[in-house]
Write a protein that holds these residues in place. Structure first.
Motif, short mmCIF file in Angstrom:
data_model
loop_
_atom_site.label_atom_id
_atom_site.label_comp_id
_atom_site.label_asym_id
_atom_site.label_seq_id
_atom_site.Cartn_x
_atom_site.Cartn_y
_atom_site.Cartn_z
N LYS A 110 48.57 75.43 -23.25
CA LYS A 110 47.65 76.36 -23.92
C LYS A 110 46.27 76.30 -23.27
O LYS A 110 45.63 77.32 -23.05
N ARG A 111 45.81 75.08 -22.98
CA ARG A 111 44.50 74.91 -22.36
C ARG A 111 44.49 75.56 -20.98
O ARG A 111 43.55 76.28 -20.62
N ALA A 112 45.52 75.30 -20.19
CA ALA A 112 45.59 75.87 -18.84
C ALA A 112 45.60 77.40 -18.93
O ALA A 112 44.90 78.07 -18.16
N HIS A 113 46.34 77.95 -19.85
CA HIS A 113 46.39 79.40 -20.02
C HIS A 113 45.01 79.95 -20.39
O HIS A 113 44.56 80.96 -19.83
N ARG A 114 44.35 79.26 -21.31
CA ARG A 114 43.00 79.69 -21.74
C ARG A 114 42.03 79.66 -20.56
O ARG A 114 41.26 80.61 -20.34
N LEU A 115 42.06 78.59 -19.78
CA LEU A 115 41.15 78.48 -18.64
C LEU A 115 41.42 79.56 -17.60
O LEU A 115 40.49 80.16 -17.05
N ARG B 95 40.23 82.99 -19.00
CA ARG B 95 38.77 83.12 -19.01
C ARG B 95 38.21 83.20 -17.60
O ARG B 95 37.26 83.95 -17.34
N GLY B 96 38.80 82.46 -16.67
CA GLY B 96 38.37 82.56 -15.28
C GLY B 96 38.62 83.95 -14.73
O GLY B 96 37.79 84.52 -14.01
N ALA B 97 39.77 84.52 -15.09
CA ALA B 97 40.09 85.89 -14.66
C ALA B 97 39.11 86.88 -15.27
O ALA B 97 38.71 87.85 -14.60
N ALA B 98 38.70 86.64 -16.51
CA ALA B 98 37.74 87.54 -17.15
C ALA B 98 36.40 87.48 -16.43
O ALA B 98 35.77 88.52 -16.20
N ALA C 22 32.45 89.93 -12.97
CA ALA C 22 31.55 89.64 -11.84
C ALA C 22 32.39 89.31 -10.61
O ALA C 22 32.55 88.14 -10.24
N PRO C 23 32.94 90.33 -9.94
CA PRO C 23 33.81 90.07 -8.79
C PRO C 23 33.12 89.32 -7.66
O PRO C 23 33.79 88.74 -6.80
#
Length: 96
Positions: free
Chosen positions: A43-48, A51-54, A59-60
């Protein structure tokens, strides 16, 4: 005397069976604990990742940055009083 020995053997067999049951139960509990811990890590890995993708989506320009450069930027951004206030407000709204 033989009756006593038979009784002791029967008790020994019963206790061996109980021991095996307890060992099996302990193994199942350990496996369950590992399953839940693994789930929390996933779950933590998925969240990170999400959020990193967001961040990259909004901000590409951060895509080619090194990890050190990105962390430096994040520290600068999140140390700004207006950003800290916005984060605090957003967190409070989520908690309501």
């Amino acid at each position: 005397m033989s009756k006593e020995l038979d009784e002791l053997r029967r008790e020994y067999a019963e206790n061996e069976a109980k021991l095996q049951q307890y060992q099996h139960r302990a193994k199942r509990l350990e496996q369950r604990r590992q399953y839940y811990e693994k789930g929390e890590r996933q779950k933590r890995a998925h969240r990170l990742i999400t959020r990193g993708a967001a961040v990259e989506s909004v901000a590409p320009e951060v895509r080619p940055m090194s990890e050190q450069g990105f962390y430096s930027l994040a520290e600068r951004i999140f140390s700004m009083p207006e950003v800290r206030a916005a984060v605090r407000d957003a967190a409070q709204r989520e908690g309501e």
